[in-house]
Every structure is written in structure tokens, then in C-alpha cells.
Design a protein around this motif. Structure first.
Motif, PDB file in Angstrom:
ATOM      1  N   GLU A 157       0.837  -1.201   0.000  1.00  0.00           N
ATOM      2  CA  GLU A 157       0.000   0.000   0.000  1.00  0.00           C
ATOM      3  C   GLU A 157       0.872   1.251   0.000  1.00  0.00           C
ATOM      4  OE1 GLU A 157      -3.536   0.295   0.194  1.00  0.00           O
ATOM      5  OE2 GLU A 157      -3.621  -1.860  -0.191  1.00  0.00           O
TER       6      GLU A 157
ATOM      7  N   SER B  42       0.890  -7.422  -9.614  1.00  0.00           N
ATOM      8  CA  SER B  42       0.980  -7.513  -8.166  1.00  0.00           C
ATOM      9  C   SER B  42       2.348  -8.058  -7.785  1.00  0.00           C
ATOM     10  CB  SER B  42      -0.124  -8.431  -7.619  1.00  0.00           C
ATOM     11  OG  SER B  42      -0.150  -8.407  -6.214  1.00  0.00           O
TER      12      SER B  42
ATOM     13  N   ARG C 202      -3.491  -2.749  -8.466  1.00  0.00           N
ATOM     14  CA  ARG C 202      -3.617  -4.152  -8.889  1.00  0.00           C
ATOM     15  C   ARG C 202      -4.788  -4.334  -9.851  1.00  0.00           C
ATOM     16  NH1 ARG C 202      -2.577  -4.510  -3.363  1.00  0.00           N
ATOM     17  NH2 ARG C 202      -4.706  -5.191  -2.889  1.00  0.00           N
ATOM     18  N   ARG C 203      -5.892  -3.667  -9.554  1.00  0.00           N
ATOM     19  CA  ARG C 203      -7.074  -3.795 -10.417  1.00  0.00           C
ATOM     20  C   ARG C 203      -6.831  -3.145 -11.785  1.00  0.00           C
ATOM     21  NH1 ARG C 203     -10.291  -1.312  -7.457  1.00  0.00           N
ATOM     22  NH2 ARG C 203     -10.658   0.564  -8.639  1.00  0.00           N
TER      23      ARG C 203
ATOM     24  N   ASP D  66      -1.264  -0.740  -4.364  1.00  0.00           N
ATOM     25  CA  ASP D  66      -2.518  -0.918  -3.633  1.00  0.00           C
ATOM     26  C   ASP D  66      -3.578  -1.601  -4.504  1.00  0.00           C
ATOM     27  OD1 ASP D  66      -3.194   1.110  -5.419  1.00  0.00           O
ATOM     28  OD2 ASP D  66      -3.437   2.630  -3.869  1.00  0.00           O
ATOM     29  N   GLU D  67      -4.759  -1.747  -3.948  1.00  0.00           N
ATOM     30  CA  GLU D  67      -5.841  -2.447  -4.645  1.00  0.00           C
ATOM     31  C   GLU D  67      -6.174  -1.793  -5.984  1.00  0.00           C
ATOM     32  OE1 GLU D  67     -10.510  -3.711  -3.975  1.00  0.00           O
ATOM     33  OE2 GLU D  67      -9.328  -3.016  -2.270  1.00  0.00           O
TER      34      GLU D  67
END
Length: 156
Positions: free
Chosen positions: A45, A60, A54-55, A50-51
Motif C-alpha cells: 500500500e 501484483s 492491482r485492479r 494498492d488495490e
């Protein structure tokens, strides 16, 4: 991002949960790994993996090697603090060193090597420039050695 001082990764903190206690009355080895995993997530993070990253990128960190030392036992409800350092980095890799303490006692260390992976192809790929810049800001400066326990092998 955290409010930690520039160049300093924030510590990860948690308490030992009842389900983490083994048949000897201490934290089970599996949960040391869990806590270190959460500390690694927090590092991700902090450096921009962070998410949302990654999205949006499909990339990742994947741990490819880890070495844990169990140095002392800890009990139910103990507060744990994990400090993390980026020991080294390359265009596609990250070398971390975690130290877990219960109070002032060093109870465990983990050294890990992670690769930046494109999840669709399954192949390692270079960090985005902004992520690499952030990683670089956390690298040790000249004369700042890695912890003495890093780089070791398992021995009997």
C-alpha cells in the motif's frame, strides 16, 4: 499513503488472537507468517501497489522466497509490532526485511524476495516508474547496512 516520515515505512500493529494460540499455549508458527503477510500488504500500500493499482494494471507482488526466524514465544493478546525495511530492489523485484516485536522483545524476523508479476501472463514485469521512484525513496542510503540477519541460509 501513510503519515509516516519520508523514507520510513509505517509499522504494522496487531494483537495476538485466541485462534492463533497453539497446543503449547503460544502463538502458532502459521500466524507469524500471517502477521508478516499483513505487514507486506501494508508495504505494498505504502509504495503504490494498492488495490486500485492491482485492479487497473493486473500486476501484483508475488513472494518467491521467504526465510523466517522464530526467536521467542508470545502469548494471547500480546501487542505485536512489525517494522519493515526495503533492503534492496531491482526493476522487477523487491527484497524486504521484517522484524516482529512483542513489547521490546524481538520475537521473529522474516526476509523475503518478491517479484512484480503481470497476473495475466504470469511473467515478471518491471515496476511502473512512479512505483519504482517510491521504492527508491525507501532504499537504504550509503552506509546503511541491511540487518545482520539477512542473506543467511538455513543451517543445522
Amino acid at each position: 499513503m501513510s503519515s509516516a516520515a519520508p523514507g520510513v515505512l509505517p509499522a504494522y500493529r496487531c494483537r495476538v488472537q485466541p485462534e492463533w494460540i497453539d497446543y503449547n499455549g503460544h502463538m502458532s508458527e502459521a500466524f507469524y507468517v500471517l502477521v508478516f503477510g499483513y505487514a507486506t500488504d501494508q508495504v505494498m500500500e505504502q509504495i503504490g501497489l494498492d488495490e486500485e493499482y492491482r485492479r487497473s494494471t493486473g500486476r501484483s507482488l508475488y513472494t518467491v522466497e521467504a526465510h523466517i526466524r522464530y526467536l521467542a514465544e508470545t502469548d494471547l493478546d500480546a501487542e505485536l509490532t512489525v517494522t519493515s525495511r526495503i533492503v534492496a530492489a531491482g526493476p522487477k523485484k523487491l527484497h524486504l526485511a521484517h522484524e516482529m516485536r512483542s513489547g521490546e522483545t524481538l520475537i521473529s524476523t522474516e526476509e523475503l524476495l518478491a517479484l512484480h508479476v503481470d497476473q495475466q501472463s504470469g511473467r515478471s514485469t518491471g515496476f511502473d516508474p512512479s512505483v519504482m521512484d517510491t521504492i527508491t525513496s525507501f532504499l537504504p542510503g550509503p552506509g546503511e547496512p541491511a540487518p545482520e540477519w539477512t542473506g543467511r541460509t538455513v543451517s543445522s
